[in-house]
Write a protein that holds these residues in place. Structure first.
Motif, PDB file in Angstrom:
ATOM      1  N   THR A  48      44.899 -32.731 -14.904  1.00  0.00           N
ATOM      2  CA  THR A  48      46.276 -32.925 -15.124  1.00  0.00           C
ATOM      3  C   THR A  48      46.833 -31.942 -16.019  1.00  0.00           C
ATOM      4  O   THR A  48      46.298 -31.253 -16.650  1.00  0.00           O
ATOM      5  CB  THR A  48      46.448 -34.427 -15.774  1.00  0.00           C
ATOM      6  OG1 THR A  48      46.183 -34.360 -17.039  1.00  0.00           O
ATOM      7  CG2 THR A  48      45.957 -35.441 -14.932  1.00  0.00           C
ATOM      8  N   PHE A  49      48.353 -31.632 -16.161  1.00  0.00           N
ATOM      9  CA  PHE A  49      48.788 -30.776 -16.708  1.00  0.00           C
ATOM     10  C   PHE A  49      48.395 -30.926 -18.402  1.00  0.00           C
ATOM     11  O   PHE A  49      48.317 -30.338 -18.999  1.00  0.00           O
ATOM     12  CB  PHE A  49      50.292 -30.747 -16.532  1.00  0.00           C
ATOM     13  CG  PHE A  49      50.799 -30.248 -15.167  1.00  0.00           C
ATOM     14  CD1 PHE A  49      50.728 -28.863 -14.710  1.00  0.00           C
ATOM     15  CD2 PHE A  49      51.356 -31.116 -14.166  1.00  0.00           C
ATOM     16  CE1 PHE A  49      50.942 -28.386 -13.548  1.00  0.00           C
ATOM     17  CE2 PHE A  49      51.802 -30.787 -12.941  1.00  0.00           C
ATOM     18  CZ  PHE A  49      51.463 -29.456 -12.659  1.00  0.00           C
ATOM     19  N   GLU A  50      48.721 -32.241 -18.629  1.00  0.00           N
ATOM     20  CA  GLU A  50      48.143 -32.834 -19.978  1.00  0.00           C
ATOM     21  C   GLU A  50      46.939 -32.318 -20.338  1.00  0.00           C
ATOM     22  O   GLU A  50      46.950 -32.038 -21.546  1.00  0.00           O
ATOM     23  CB  GLU A  50      48.472 -34.484 -20.149  1.00  0.00           C
ATOM     24  CG  GLU A  50      49.891 -34.749 -20.192  1.00  0.00           C
ATOM     25  CD  GLU A  50      50.628 -34.753 -18.664  1.00  0.00           C
ATOM     26  OE1 GLU A  50      51.537 -35.300 -18.703  1.00  0.00           O
ATOM     27  OE2 GLU A  50      49.891 -34.520 -17.757  1.00  0.00           O
ATOM     28  N   GLU A  51      46.001 -32.637 -19.498  1.00  0.00           N
ATOM     29  CA  GLU A  51      44.435 -32.365 -20.045  1.00  0.00           C
ATOM     30  C   GLU A  51      44.521 -30.651 -20.215  1.00  0.00           C
ATOM     31  O   GLU A  51      43.959 -30.352 -21.121  1.00  0.00           O
ATOM     32  CB  GLU A  51      43.652 -32.506 -18.825  1.00  0.00           C
ATOM     33  CG  GLU A  51      43.367 -34.012 -18.791  1.00  0.00           C
ATOM     34  CD  GLU A  51      42.543 -34.500 -17.567  1.00  0.00           C
ATOM     35  OE1 GLU A  51      42.000 -33.686 -16.948  1.00  0.00           O
ATOM     36  OE2 GLU A  51      42.357 -35.744 -17.464  1.00  0.00           O
ATOM     37  N   ASN A  52      45.134 -29.959 -19.415  1.00  0.00           N
ATOM     38  CA  ASN A  52      44.894 -28.346 -19.632  1.00  0.00           C
ATOM     39  C   ASN A  52      45.936 -27.975 -20.866  1.00  0.00           C
ATOM     40  O   ASN A  52      45.396 -27.140 -21.554  1.00  0.00           O
ATOM     41  CB  ASN A  52      45.701 -27.549 -18.403  1.00  0.00           C
ATOM     42  CG  ASN A  52      44.443 -27.750 -17.286  1.00  0.00           C
ATOM     43  OD1 ASN A  52      43.339 -27.864 -17.525  1.00  0.00           O
ATOM     44  ND2 ASN A  52      44.847 -27.804 -15.979  1.00  0.00           N
ATOM     45  N   ALA A  53      46.804 -28.531 -21.181  1.00  0.00           N
ATOM     46  CA  ALA A  53      47.907 -28.051 -22.602  1.00  0.00           C
ATOM     47  C   ALA A  53      46.969 -28.490 -23.544  1.00  0.00           C
ATOM     48  O   ALA A  53      46.913 -27.869 -24.511  1.00  0.00           O
ATOM     49  CB  ALA A  53      49.240 -29.115 -22.580  1.00  0.00           C
ATOM     50  N   LEU A  54      46.247 -29.695 -23.630  1.00  0.00           N
ATOM     51  CA  LEU A  54      45.469 -30.209 -24.743  1.00  0.00           C
ATOM     52  C   LEU A  54      44.394 -29.222 -24.752  1.00  0.00           C
ATOM     53  O   LEU A  54      43.882 -28.751 -25.924  1.00  0.00           O
ATOM     54  CB  LEU A  54      44.842 -31.625 -24.449  1.00  0.00           C
ATOM     55  CG  LEU A  54      45.919 -32.587 -24.856  1.00  0.00           C
ATOM     56  CD1 LEU A  54      45.311 -34.122 -24.500  1.00  0.00           C
ATOM     57  CD2 LEU A  54      46.390 -32.456 -26.437  1.00  0.00           C
ATOM     58  N   SER A 132      56.103 -29.883 -16.528  1.00  0.00           N
ATOM     59  CA  SER A 132      55.435 -29.266 -17.752  1.00  0.00           C
ATOM     60  C   SER A 132      55.126 -30.158 -18.715  1.00  0.00           C
ATOM     61  O   SER A 132      55.765 -31.393 -18.998  1.00  0.00           O
ATOM     62  CB  SER A 132      56.697 -28.378 -18.422  1.00  0.00           C
ATOM     63  OG  SER A 132      56.179 -27.883 -19.846  1.00  0.00           O
ATOM     64  N   ALA A 133      53.756 -30.034 -19.031  1.00  0.00           N
ATOM     65  CA  ALA A 133      53.273 -30.966 -20.076  1.00  0.00           C
ATOM     66  C   ALA A 133      52.978 -29.952 -21.363  1.00  0.00           C
ATOM     67  O   ALA A 133      52.605 -29.109 -21.290  1.00  0.00           O
ATOM     68  CB  ALA A 133      51.955 -31.514 -19.602  1.00  0.00           C
ATOM     69  N   CYS A 134      53.574 -30.412 -22.296  1.00  0.00           N
ATOM     70  CA  CYS A 134      53.445 -29.839 -23.757  1.00  0.00           C
ATOM     71  C   CYS A 134      52.783 -30.747 -24.474  1.00  0.00           C
ATOM     72  O   CYS A 134      52.749 -31.779 -24.592  1.00  0.00           O
ATOM     73  CB  CYS A 134      54.743 -29.271 -24.203  1.00  0.00           C
ATOM     74  SG  CYS A 134      55.830 -28.171 -23.546  1.00  0.00           S
ATOM     75  N   ALA A 135      51.475 -29.877 -25.340  1.00  0.00           N
ATOM     76  CA  ALA A 135      50.782 -30.261 -26.354  1.00  0.00           C
ATOM     77  C   ALA A 135      51.025 -29.966 -27.798  1.00  0.00           C
ATOM     78  O   ALA A 135      51.270 -28.850 -27.806  1.00  0.00           O
ATOM     79  CB  ALA A 135      49.269 -30.444 -25.882  1.00  0.00           C
ATOM     80  N   THR A 153      51.255 -35.499 -26.419  1.00  0.00           N
ATOM     81  CA  THR A 153      51.565 -34.815 -25.345  1.00  0.00           C
ATOM     82  C   THR A 153      52.884 -35.340 -24.856  1.00  0.00           C
ATOM     83  O   THR A 153      53.286 -36.514 -25.265  1.00  0.00           O
ATOM     84  CB  THR A 153      50.633 -34.764 -24.108  1.00  0.00           C
ATOM     85  OG1 THR A 153      50.302 -36.277 -23.906  1.00  0.00           O
ATOM     86  CG2 THR A 153      49.451 -34.257 -24.709  1.00  0.00           C
ATOM     87  N   VAL A 154      53.906 -34.414 -24.154  1.00  0.00           N
ATOM     88  CA  VAL A 154      54.900 -35.006 -23.634  1.00  0.00           C
ATOM     89  C   VAL A 154      55.145 -34.135 -22.451  1.00  0.00           C
ATOM     90  O   VAL A 154      54.455 -33.298 -22.129  1.00  0.00           O
ATOM     91  CB  VAL A 154      56.102 -34.551 -24.320  1.00  0.00           C
ATOM     92  CG1 VAL A 154      56.127 -35.195 -25.821  1.00  0.00           C
ATOM     93  CG2 VAL A 154      56.231 -32.905 -24.725  1.00  0.00           C
ATOM     94  N   ARG A 155      56.000 -34.718 -21.709  1.00  0.00           N
ATOM     95  CA  ARG A 155      56.228 -34.089 -20.160  1.00  0.00           C
ATOM     96  C   ARG A 155      57.537 -33.957 -19.913  1.00  0.00           C
ATOM     97  O   ARG A 155      58.365 -35.026 -20.037  1.00  0.00           O
ATOM     98  CB  ARG A 155      55.561 -35.142 -18.993  1.00  0.00           C
ATOM     99  CG  ARG A 155      55.720 -34.692 -17.536  1.00  0.00           C
ATOM    100  CD  ARG A 155      55.004 -35.401 -16.662  1.00  0.00           C
ATOM    101  NE  ARG A 155      53.431 -35.325 -16.275  1.00  0.00           N
ATOM    102  CZ  ARG A 155      53.029 -35.087 -15.167  1.00  0.00           C
ATOM    103  NH1 ARG A 155      53.653 -35.187 -14.172  1.00  0.00           N
ATOM    104  NH2 ARG A 155      51.707 -34.758 -15.445  1.00  0.00           N
TER     105      ARG A 155
END
Length: 221
Positions: A48-54, A132-135, A153-155
């Motif tokens: 997921t986008f969140e996992e990669n941002a983290l 976009s997922a931002c961490a 995380t936010v999206r």
């Protein structure tokens, strides 16, 4: 308070700088990966986008010791069942792709491949969205001092349609191929930076980080 933006892309840095300025946040000094000692970057293997941002934000804390903002973003095309999605940046195969030999850079190669894959998709099925997922990840001591979660995380999502040819010279990535719902007929690469910040997936996600960054800015007072 120094905050690392886990990217070498100065356009991404500029987006966050403008978001903070618009919100009146002061006391945050943004750094990029160009400003800190080079460190090994963990492969972005998240589903997921969140996992990669983290993954990227955790690296910044681990190696640079700084609160770190990272984003993972991409274009999700309806006709391709949500792809390229998390594979957007390397859709054409990355720097070693044979597609790249016919184009100036990876962005151009990605765009060319996506256009070829959707060439026969009719106008009423060309829906797409930028995601976009931002961490924001904090060192444990700083999280304890501020009362913020160590990992956040936010999206943000930006709906629109996929164009049939590139338009505009601003932006990067798939911007020349994406027509926002709010600006029909224009690509996101034709928007002024301030308008793009107002509408974009990353701008919407970054805006959700503002209260946390405001808290961090007060720690540096």
């Amino acid at each position: 308070m120094q905050v690392l933006v886990a990217s070498r892309n100065r356009k991404k840095l500029g987006e966050l700088e403008r978001v903070l300025a618009a919100a009146g946040v002061r006391g945050i000094e943004l750094l990029t990966l160009r400003d800190v000692a080079e460190y090994p970057e963990t492969p972005e293997t998240g589903a997921t986008f969140e996992e990669n941002a983290l993954i990227k934000a955790r690296d910044g804390v681990r190696y640079a010791g700084l609160p770190t903002v990272a984003d993972d973003s991409g274009l999700c095309v309806d006709a391709l069942n949500g792809m390229p999605g998390v594979l957007s940046a390397r859709w054409s195969g990355g720097k070693n792709s044979p597609v790249l030999s016919d184009h100036d850079d990876v962005d151009a190669a990605n765009n060319a491949l996506l256009l070829a894959q959707t060439a026969d998709v009719p106008a009423d099925r060309r829906g797409a969205a930028f995601v976009s997922a931002c961490a924001l990840v904090l060192p444990a001591e700083l999280a304890a001092r501020t009362g913020l979660d160590a990992e956040n995380t936010v999206r943000g999502t930006w709906a629109g349609t996929l164009l049939t040819a590139p338009q505009g010279d601003n932006g990067f990535g798939y911007d020349p191929l994406f027509a926002p719902a709010e600006e029909p007929g224009r690509s996101s690469a034709e928007l002024a930076p301030e308008r793009k910040d107002e509408l974009s997936h990353r701008g919407r996600a970054l805006a959700q980080l503002v209260p946390m960054l405001q808290t961090l800015s007060r720690v540096g007072d």
